[in-house]
Motif scaffolding. Structure first.
Motif, short mmCIF file in Angstrom:
data_model
loop_
_atom_site.label_atom_id
_atom_site.label_comp_id
_atom_site.label_asym_id
_atom_site.label_seq_id
_atom_site.Cartn_x
_atom_site.Cartn_y
_atom_site.Cartn_z
N ALA A 148 0.63 -1.50 -0.37
CA ALA A 148 0.27 -0.20 0.31
C ALA A 148 0.68 1.14 0.09
O ALA A 148 0.76 1.75 -0.73
N CYS A 152 1.14 4.22 -3.18
CA CYS A 152 0.86 5.44 -2.98
C CYS A 152 1.63 6.33 -3.40
O CYS A 152 1.53 6.91 -4.43
N LEU A 204 -4.97 -1.62 -4.99
CA LEU A 204 -4.72 -1.46 -3.42
C LEU A 204 -5.55 -2.99 -3.45
O LEU A 204 -4.47 -3.27 -2.21
N THR A 207 -2.70 -5.25 -4.02
CA THR A 207 -1.74 -5.68 -2.67
C THR A 207 -2.05 -6.51 -2.15
O THR A 207 -0.89 -7.43 -1.30
#
Length: 326
Positions: A148, A152, A204, A207
């Motif tokens: 995560a 970003c 996400l 992940t």
């Protein structure tokens, strides 16, 4: 890499009416976490990501083109992996097979480097002061947190890479984007920050892919070393690293591949979707369950050797660099 204090240590005073139990401020925990970061892990992960990407980028391009093949007339039609590669080679040559390689190298290098950087720091922080090994769940959570944090920072690079590999014209003057920087600038000007973060939500979810892969990799290494009556972190030979990496990658891909199709379609400049649920509904309605697995075969052919190369380079480079500082 560890100290005598544990992750949950607190300064404990006698409990009286005047002196309640007090804990060290949260910022101290953050400072302890960052005390475990190692630049060597960043450099080693970056090296592995760059090498594997340069070798296998054409297969990544094929995977993305298959993933977005939803029947639009503007898209070239490919019958197989070899047909796709031959068609691109005949129309655009080697340059065509390496469309989008710059953001892919930047993205893969940064992603692997940051992933190993954060993952090893989080692992060391959790294990601080403990004599026991991390559990599979702790490996899973550590890898998910690292993924995560990495996403970003790297999502805009992946958007530009997807846009570049989906430019179908062999005439450079007809292409919307001239390169990675041009794509980043144009996406930002035309779509703002949201454009640079298209596909972030399924990313996400993605992940979980890295988390499952790293959990499987760690558990395979540990169980294998136990079988050899060696320490869980004992060094393996390249073939053993390759085997562990390949098995863990196949397990992760088979479990989580649909998110990659959804993410690629959200990032595609030729079709507009109203979010992740819209992609899922339209893909299911038009293509059925197999639509969520388009491109998985070229993806497996690409990511399995890519993962093996990355992990072997990482293990070798990180051990070399860390040994220099002992």
């Amino acid at each position: 890499m560890s100290s005598s204090s544990g992750p949950g240590d607190r300064t404990v005073l006698p409990v009286t009416a005047e002196s309640p139990v007090r804990s060290v401020p949260k910022t101290w925990s953050i400072r302890r976490l960052f005390s475990h970061v190692r630049v060597e892990n960043l450099v080693a992960g970056l090296s592995g990501g760059v090498v594997s990407t340069m070798v296998l980028h054409p297969l990544d391009l094929v995977k993305v083109r298959f993933a977005v093949s939803d029947g639009l007339q503007l898209r070239p039609k490919y019958h197989s992996i070899s047909h796709c590669m031959r068609s691109i080679w005949q129309k655009e040559g080697l340059r065509g097979l390496y469309q989008g390689v710059t953001p892919n190298v930047w993205g893969a290098g940064a992603s692997w480097g940051l992933y190993f950087f954060f993952y090893n720091a989080i692992k060391a922080y959790i294990k601080e002061g403990r004599q026991t090994e991390l559990s599979p769940t702790e490996h899973l959570v550590s890898a998910a947190e690292a993924g995560a944090m990495t996403l970003c920072l790297t999502n805009p690079i992946w958007v530009t890479k997807t846009r570049l590999v989906l430019q179908y014209s062999s005439d450079p003057s007809q292409k919307l984007y001239k390169g990675m920087v041009d794509a980043l600038v144009k996406i930002y000007r035309q779509e703002g920050v949201p454009g640079l973060y298209r596909g972030f939500v399924p990313g996400l979810f993605g992940t979980s892919h890295g988390a499952l892969q790293f959990m499987a990799y760690e558990e395979l290494k540990r169980d294998y070393n136990k079988y050899r009556n060696m320490h869980s972190d004992a060094k393996l030979n390249p073939l053993e690293y390759i085997t562990m990496a390949a098995l863990s990658k196949i397990f992760a891909v088979a479990t989580t591949y649909p998110y990659q199709v959804i993410r690629a379609r959200l990032q595609d400049q030729h079709t507009r979707y109203n979010g992740m649920m819209d992609v899922m509904r339209r893909t299911w309605r038009n293509e059925g369950v197999l639509g969520f697995y388009k491109g998985m075969v070229p993806n497996l052919i690409r990511v399995t050797p890519a993962c093996c190369i990355t992990f072997v380079v990482y293990e070798k480079v990180s051990r070399f660099l860390l040994d220099q500082h002992k």
